[in-house]
Motif scaffolding. Structure first.
Motif, mmCIF file in Angstrom:
data_model
loop_
_atom_site.group_PDB
_atom_site.id
_atom_site.type_symbol
_atom_site.label_atom_id
_atom_site.label_comp_id
_atom_site.label_asym_id
_atom_site.label_seq_id
_atom_site.Cartn_x
_atom_site.Cartn_y
_atom_site.Cartn_z
ATOM 1 N N ASP A 128 0.689 -1.053 -0.012
ATOM 2 C CA ASP A 128 0.226 -0.067 -0.267
ATOM 3 C C ASP A 128 0.770 1.063 -0.082
ATOM 4 O O ASP A 128 1.221 1.569 1.294
ATOM 5 N N VAL A 129 0.549 2.049 -1.234
ATOM 6 C CA VAL A 129 1.942 2.756 -1.392
ATOM 7 C C VAL A 129 1.771 4.418 -0.666
ATOM 8 O O VAL A 129 -0.205 4.767 -1.490
ATOM 9 N N GLN A 130 2.286 4.707 0.668
ATOM 10 C CA GLN A 130 1.039 6.077 0.908
ATOM 11 C C GLN A 130 2.141 7.092 0.405
ATOM 12 O O GLN A 130 1.617 8.010 0.818
ATOM 13 N N HIS A 131 3.080 7.204 0.545
ATOM 14 C CA HIS A 131 3.877 8.332 -0.085
ATOM 15 C C HIS A 131 4.879 8.259 -0.812
ATOM 16 O O HIS A 131 5.483 7.224 -1.284
ATOM 17 N N ALA A 132 4.691 9.334 -1.579
ATOM 18 C CA ALA A 132 5.708 9.412 -2.743
ATOM 19 C C ALA A 132 6.763 9.071 -3.142
ATOM 20 O O ALA A 132 7.346 8.470 -3.887
ATOM 21 N N HIS A 133 7.982 9.522 -1.444
ATOM 22 C CA HIS A 133 9.412 9.031 -1.997
ATOM 23 C C HIS A 133 9.157 7.021 -1.559
ATOM 24 O O HIS A 133 10.547 6.588 -2.002
ATOM 25 N N ASP A 134 8.462 6.769 -1.188
ATOM 26 C CA ASP A 134 8.158 5.401 -1.114
ATOM 27 C C ASP A 134 8.006 4.279 -2.279
ATOM 28 O O ASP A 134 8.497 3.279 -2.659
ATOM 29 N N ALA A 142 8.845 -4.433 -5.696
ATOM 30 C CA ALA A 142 7.817 -5.684 -6.370
ATOM 31 C C ALA A 142 8.593 -6.106 -7.889
ATOM 32 O O ALA A 142 8.106 -7.294 -8.260
ATOM 33 N N PHE A 143 9.205 -5.817 -8.653
ATOM 34 C CA PHE A 143 9.920 -6.554 -10.000
ATOM 35 C C PHE A 143 10.919 -7.307 -9.044
ATOM 36 O O PHE A 143 11.106 -8.515 -9.721
ATOM 37 N N ARG A 144 11.630 -7.257 -8.472
ATOM 38 C CA ARG A 144 12.362 -8.026 -7.881
ATOM 39 C C ARG A 144 11.316 -9.182 -7.315
ATOM 40 O O ARG A 144 12.028 -10.347 -7.657
ATOM 41 N N LEU A 145 10.907 -9.134 -6.584
ATOM 42 C CA LEU A 145 10.097 -10.233 -6.161
ATOM 43 C C LEU A 145 9.336 -11.589 -7.205
ATOM 44 O O LEU A 145 9.245 -12.221 -6.615
ATOM 45 N N ALA A 146 9.016 -10.067 -7.430
ATOM 46 C CA ALA A 146 7.714 -10.971 -8.724
ATOM 47 C C ALA A 146 9.316 -12.046 -9.765
ATOM 48 O O ALA A 146 8.112 -13.119 -9.642
ATOM 49 N N ARG A 147 10.294 -11.777 -9.885
ATOM 50 C CA ARG A 147 11.078 -12.888 -10.545
ATOM 51 C C ARG A 147 11.463 -13.380 -9.817
ATOM 52 O O ARG A 147 12.249 -15.056 -10.286
ATOM 53 N N GLN A 148 11.589 -14.059 -8.072
ATOM 54 C CA GLN A 148 12.528 -13.632 -7.152
ATOM 55 C C GLN A 148 11.915 -15.660 -6.919
ATOM 56 O O GLN A 148 10.361 -15.682 -6.429
ATOM 57 N N PRO A 149 12.616 -16.817 -7.433
ATOM 58 C CA PRO A 149 11.356 -18.052 -6.428
ATOM 59 C C PRO A 149 11.089 -18.349 -5.398
ATOM 60 O O PRO A 149 11.361 -17.500 -4.212
ATOM 61 N N PRO A 150 9.838 -18.501 -4.872
ATOM 62 C CA PRO A 150 8.935 -19.150 -6.836
ATOM 63 C C PRO A 150 8.548 -17.792 -6.881
ATOM 64 O O PRO A 150 7.770 -16.971 -6.082
ATOM 65 N N ALA A 151 8.694 -17.091 -8.555
ATOM 66 C CA ALA A 151 8.169 -16.389 -9.050
ATOM 67 C C ALA A 151 6.232 -16.040 -8.865
ATOM 68 O O ALA A 151 5.436 -17.526 -8.798
ATOM 69 N N GLY A 152 5.991 -14.988 -9.425
ATOM 70 C CA GLY A 152 4.371 -14.707 -8.834
ATOM 71 C C GLY A 152 3.817 -13.683 -9.439
ATOM 72 O O GLY A 152 5.312 -12.703 -9.405
ATOM 73 N N PRO A 153 2.384 -13.307 -9.370
ATOM 74 C CA PRO A 153 2.510 -12.123 -9.483
ATOM 75 C C PRO A 153 2.468 -10.826 -7.563
ATOM 76 O O PRO A 153 2.399 -11.132 -7.150
ATOM 77 N N VAL A 154 3.204 -9.273 -7.509
ATOM 78 C CA VAL A 154 2.805 -8.921 -6.641
ATOM 79 C C VAL A 154 2.048 -7.327 -7.378
ATOM 80 O O VAL A 154 2.167 -6.858 -8.160
ATOM 81 N N PHE A 155 1.292 -7.153 -5.996
ATOM 82 C CA PHE A 155 0.554 -6.067 -6.344
ATOM 83 C C PHE A 155 0.582 -5.113 -5.460
ATOM 84 O O PHE A 155 1.440 -4.837 -4.430
ATOM 85 N N LEU A 156 0.616 -3.690 -6.447
ATOM 86 C CA LEU A 156 0.764 -2.055 -5.707
ATOM 87 C C LEU A 156 -0.422 -1.339 -5.542
ATOM 88 O O LEU A 156 -0.860 -1.417 -6.969
ATOM 89 N N SER A 157 -0.920 -1.055 -4.585
ATOM 90 C CA SER A 157 -1.909 0.536 -4.343
ATOM 91 C C SER A 157 -1.597 1.567 -4.283
ATOM 92 O O SER A 157 -0.600 2.437 -3.842
ATOM 93 N N LEU A 158 -1.671 2.031 -5.472
ATOM 94 C CA LEU A 158 -1.269 3.487 -5.826
ATOM 95 C C LEU A 158 -3.020 5.625 -6.232
ATOM 96 O O LEU A 158 -3.226 4.783 -6.720
#
Length: 554
Positions: A128-134, A142-158
């Motif tokens: 849950d992204v609440q601050h611009a600097h985050d 998110a991109f690192r986790l999506a590829r890191q085994p076991p791969a899968g979808p990662v979600f961000l609320s913007l």
């Protein structure tokens, strides 16, 4: 740079050239920024189910993480089926949804909701992204986790106002993670495998995802091993035309155990715990077999059964290490290995000839026998075609007649969420335009994903759709029959028929502006599929088929 500029910069650095989305008001700051981002194409979908399915197919075809933009709580809810599929299939996706403006979020405005809570059960991680600097930090994560085994979808609320902020944010450098190396414990695995007298291999989807098909072939040939695909496999993890390939394991523990019981050593490579579908008592792995298991996910090895040689590491790197050690056969074993390989090849050839003969014998009139129909499709496939399969009843039959050799030639989803096939086929073709794509779909599956046809028409994506139209939920009827011993209820299936009215998919295709034909002859079906190699627009083939096999087997 501003937050939205940081978002675009991260996408470029992560190799994203397409955004798959269905927009709403909360995504307008992102859409506005894309106006000047000529190197990033926005692929519009008219329903979030087809949006996520397209991204899934695209990620698999390109080998890169795909990016998805959904619209608040309702759009995210529509996309959840695709996210569940991607999680089960371990497809790397980064998925965002625009949240309502934070300045009035406390008032519970229209369209707002607990996006992270809604996505949480369907994705690998949610932020849950609440601050611009985050934002840049969490995007990188998110991109690192999506590829890191076991791969899968990662979600961000913007939140929409966060993307519109005119504030300066720092962009952390992209970190390139090294490819995972070979597992430790290779020596113990080699000792077990080299001494096996009746070895078997189970080729899991991790093999195909890691580009390790050729490496596994080398290991199998060095052992003369009987080789199966994992149950309900998502991809081509071993060439199905190879003489050592004997088919796909059924998704039932007792049947898996029966098939593996004759083997003294079983090597399970990149397989997520066999994925049983129907319950049966006992484990999938026979207690008499010694197990070697390889996976890039430490949680997978030994998860559901005991393992004598556990290998945790890069799948391709470990298979290469095994191949290097196994190719120089121990003294005196070359003759034994060659004889074992010949025996498997002879049995495989006989089984394939028997199946092909049975299919050809069923080449009758309309409606077609389902084995005859899938055999005609397989016979007509262009040599380098990609097959996207979501045909619940006919799919297992299709696997028995496919003879594929090239990696990434088969696309399925273990998630089981229907409707993905139409959009996934579009994504597969967009990801690799050099290869024709043929989608083999059941009529029920097609109904769940009709909106994907809009993309095929709108973007002129030359997918050939083959809809096997039996007018019923056949797999449920078969399962119900297996549960019932009362013969008086035979033929009574409440809620499982689609025949009143009979579905005409040529009319559905016409609604979306797609050329369509109805084919009732097996030879004509093969000839029509063969033209997929030369098409520059989509085609839908409506194929009436029977429910039960007319050639004998149900």
């Amino acid at each position: 740079m501003r937050p939205v500029e940081a978002l675009l910069t991260v996408l470029r650095q992560e190799g994203v050239d397409r955004v798959f989305g269905n927009p709403g008001t909360t995504e307008l700051p992102f859409l506005d920024a894309l106006v000047d981002a000529h190197d990033i194409e926005y692929v519009l979908g008219v329903h979030e189910g087809s949006v996520v399915a397209m991204a899934d197919g695209y990620a698999r075809a390109t080998g890169r993480t795909a990016f998805v933009s959904l619209h608040v709580a309702a759009g995210l809810a529509n996309g959840l089926v695709g996210l569940l599929n991607a999680s089960r299939s371990r497809t790397p996706l980064v998925v965002t949804a625009g949240q309502q403006d934070r300045r009035h979020l406390v008032q519970d405005p229209m369209l707002s909701g607990d996006l992270v809570g809604l996505a949480g059960a369907a994705v690998k991680a949610a932020f849950d992204v609440q601050h611009a600097h985050d934002l840049p930090v969490l995007l990188r994560r998110a991109f690192r986790l999506a590829r890191q085994p076991p791969a899968g979808p990662v979600f961000l609320s913007l939140p929409m106002d966060l993307l519109a902020e005119d504030t300066d944010v720092d962009l952390p450098a992209r970190v390139t993670l090294p490819e995972p190396g070979a597992a430790t414990g290779v020596d113990a695995a080699v000792e077990l495998l080299a001494k096996a007298t009746r070895p078997a291999i189970v080729a899991g989807d991790g093999v195909g995802r890691d580009g390790a098909v050729g490496s596994l072939v080398t290991v199998a040939e060095a052992l003369g091993a009987t080789t199966y695909h994992q149950p309900m496999s998502d991809g081509l993890n071993f060439p199905t035309a190879h003489p050592l390939h004997v088919g796909t394991l059924p998704p039932v523990n007792t049947e898996i155990r029966s098939l593996l019981a004759p083997h003294d050593v079983v090597f399970i490579a990149g397989c997520h715990a066999f994925m049983p579908h129907h319950y049966s008592p006992g484990p999938a792995v026979p207690r008499s077999s010694r197990i070697v298991q390889l996976d890039d996910d430490p949680a997978e090895v030994g998860r559901n059964f005991g393992v004598e040689a556990a290998l945790v590491g890069g799948i391709r790197a470990t298979l290469d290490a095994l191949a290097d050690r196994l190719r120089p056969h121990p003294s005196g074993r070359e003759t034994e290995t060659a004889a074992r390989a010949r025996a498997v090849a002879d049995r495989t050839a006989a089984d394939r000839a028997r199946t092909d003969a049975e299919a050809v014998a069923a080449y009758g009139g309309a409606p077609l026998d389902p084995l005859a129909a899938v055999h005609a499709v397989a016979s007509g496939l262009p040599e380098d075609a990609v097959v996207v399969e979501q045909a619940i009843t006919a799919g297992p039959l299709l696997r028995t007649v496919l003879r594929q050799t090239r990696p990434r030639s088969f696309v399925h989803t273990l998630g089981g969420g229907l409707g993905s096939g139409t959009g996934m086929a579009v994504g597969a073709r967009l990801g690799d335009p050099s290869r024709p794509v043929v989608a083999v779909l059941g009529d029920g599956s097609t109904m769940f994903g009709l909106q994907g046809l809009w993309n095929a028409a709108h973007d002129r994506v030359p997918v050939t759709y083959v809809v096997l139209n039996n007018g019923e939920y056949r797999t449920l009827k078969d399962t119900l029959d297996s549960w019932q011993s009362n013969a008086t209820r035979a033929g009574s299936y409440p809620g499982l028929d689609l025949v009143h009215p009979r579905l005409d998919f040529t009319r559905a295709a016409a609604f979306f502006g797609i050329e369509a034909v109805r084919v009732t002859d097996a030879a004509e079906l093969a000839a029509t599929v063969a033209k997929a190699a030369h098409r520059d627009t989509p085609l839908l083939i409506d194929v009436p088929v029977t429910g039960h096999r007319t050639g004998g087997r149900a």
